[in-house]
Write an enzyme that holds these catalytic residues in place. Sequence first.
Site, PDB file in Angstrom:
ATOM      1  N   CYS A   1      -3.948  -2.410   4.759  1.00 45.72           N
ATOM      2  CA  CYS A   1      -2.987  -3.286   5.437  1.00 45.72           C
ATOM      3  C   CYS A   1      -1.685  -3.382   4.652  1.00 45.72           C
ATOM      4  CB  CYS A   1      -3.532  -4.708   5.557  1.00 45.72           C
ATOM      5  SG  CYS A   1      -5.194  -4.861   6.172  1.00 45.72           S
TER       6      CYS A   1
ATOM      7  N   MET B   1       0.135   2.446   0.558  1.00 39.46           N
ATOM      8  CA  MET B   1       1.097   3.505   0.261  1.00 39.46           C
ATOM      9  C   MET B   1       0.455   4.617  -0.562  1.00 39.46           C
ATOM     10  SD  MET B   1       4.255   0.916  -0.656  1.00 39.46           S
ATOM     11  CE  MET B   1       5.406   2.195  -1.197  1.00 39.46           C
TER      12      MET B   1
ATOM     13  N   GLU C   1      -4.111  -3.081   0.007  1.00 43.95           N
ATOM     14  CA  GLU C   1      -3.024  -3.937   0.478  1.00 43.95           C
ATOM     15  C   GLU C   1      -1.683  -3.344   0.063  1.00 43.95           C
ATOM     16  OE1 GLU C   1      -4.970  -8.447   0.475  1.00 43.95           O
ATOM     17  OE2 GLU C   1      -3.622  -7.855  -1.143  1.00 43.95           O
ATOM     18  N   CYS C   2      -0.804  -3.119   1.009  1.00 45.09           N
ATOM     19  CA  CYS C   2       0.591  -2.766   0.787  1.00 45.09           C
ATOM     20  C   CYS C   2       0.742  -1.566  -0.150  1.00 45.09           C
ATOM     21  CB  CYS C   2       1.359  -3.975   0.278  1.00 45.09           C
ATOM     22  SG  CYS C   2       3.152  -3.804   0.452  1.00 45.09           S
ATOM     23  N   GLY C   3       0.964  -1.784  -1.444  1.00 41.20           N
ATOM     24  CA  GLY C   3       1.077  -0.671  -2.368  1.00 41.20           C
ATOM     25  C   GLY C   3      -0.154   0.209  -2.359  1.00 41.20           C
TER      26      GLY C   3
END
Length: 477
Positions: free
Chosen positions: A443, A346, A341-343
Amino acid sequence: MNRLLISAAHKSSGKTTLCVGLCAALRARGHVVQPFKKGPDFIDPMWLSLAAGRDCHNLDFYLMGRDEIMHTFAARSRGADISLIEGNKGLYDGLSLDGSNSNAALATLLDTPVVLVIDARGMTRGIAPLILGYQAFDPQIRIAGVILNQLGGSRHEAKLRAVIEHYTDVPVLGAVHRDDRFAIVERHLGLMPSNEANAARGKIDTIAALVAASVDLDRLIAVSSLAPALVLPAAPSPSFPLPQGGEGSEPSALRANSIRIGIPRDAAFAFYYPGDLEALRAAGAELVTIDTLKDARLPEVDALFIGGGFPEVFMEQLEANASLRHEIRQAIENGLPAYAECGGLMYLARSISWRGKRCEMAGVIPGDVVMHDRPMGRGYVQLRETGKNPWPLSGSADVRAHEFHYSSLENLAPGTVYAYDVMRGNGVDGQHDGIVHKNLLACYAHLRDLEDNHWTRRFVQFIRQQRRKTGKQQAAR
């Protein structure tokens, strides 16, 4: 059940710092304090959890039904002497025009008195119509007291107290003077997470002492005791075993068939909902902590769950740990189930660029992360499954979630596979979210395991399926 909702006239009134101080000050007096946070948030609850010594849980009208909010609040409040709910934004602020998802609506639903935090800088007599207006706007809301914040000194405090006493019937429960010792360092998503602040415990103790000297805690507790008994709706029949016997325990029927999920929990990755981690354990998962900044090797795990955080702040350290990045990439390429998720997304990309620097990441996702000075996605999202999700929802209901990120994912190949179409929000490109690669789902959206989306049990079931498949393939060789 003693309880209070701490709200404000507007956002940035200092209510988070005050709530942290209240939790710690009451705890220091021997009270068991259960903190809650309205709306989607990771950072404020981390500070509240550390201050109270109990996990803070989120109450959210967009992601939860009203009955679920009530039952969650009651269940999490068990064993507590007092429950404190920190609101978000102002008392009457919310998404809907009718206020049905505001802080005031939550106070009404939970039949909870409200304490209003007022940033009183530059105010004297004008504070009276502000309080009277908040009282008159919705007479059902019980504004049981105010805490005056950011006062300029004793003379300023005396004037405000005299005005409030003369024109209103609202008691002043506290008066907090401006003091640099209250400050918690902020970052682009809000306060710095408590897991990064080496002196977090000391900072909380300092804030608690200041709050204890500025707020009448005995009167605050007395106000909280005025809350009536909470009348709960009929409880839904549990469709899945819940954790019993404290954190980390699992139902005996599942423990024998447990799977190991590696979870980075370090300064770079800390955004996890406590309820989701409990749900993973309830589904039969053993959670194995990984430090992406220090661990050179990936432990023996059946899957990965890489949550959000601030990988951009630690991108040089993440790049320097090349051995772990390589092992994570190789494991996912070999079919290891993973959810990011997110981080986490990344970290799994090729690179992160921020403030003129570029650092290599795991390289699983063929795209490059670029940080921006403004939010690229912030708020609630609604997602519709494309049929490519490795562990999809049963039925056709859309997925509700939330996002907050200052990064974008660039240079993706045209054939990128997505699990979701974005109906509301931004996701990866304004139209899609949920990159699917092998057994990875990555995501920008953050999911919560709730009645409408028990994602944790689906993920664990998928991990078990993949483990059985791998076992059969190895046996056939």
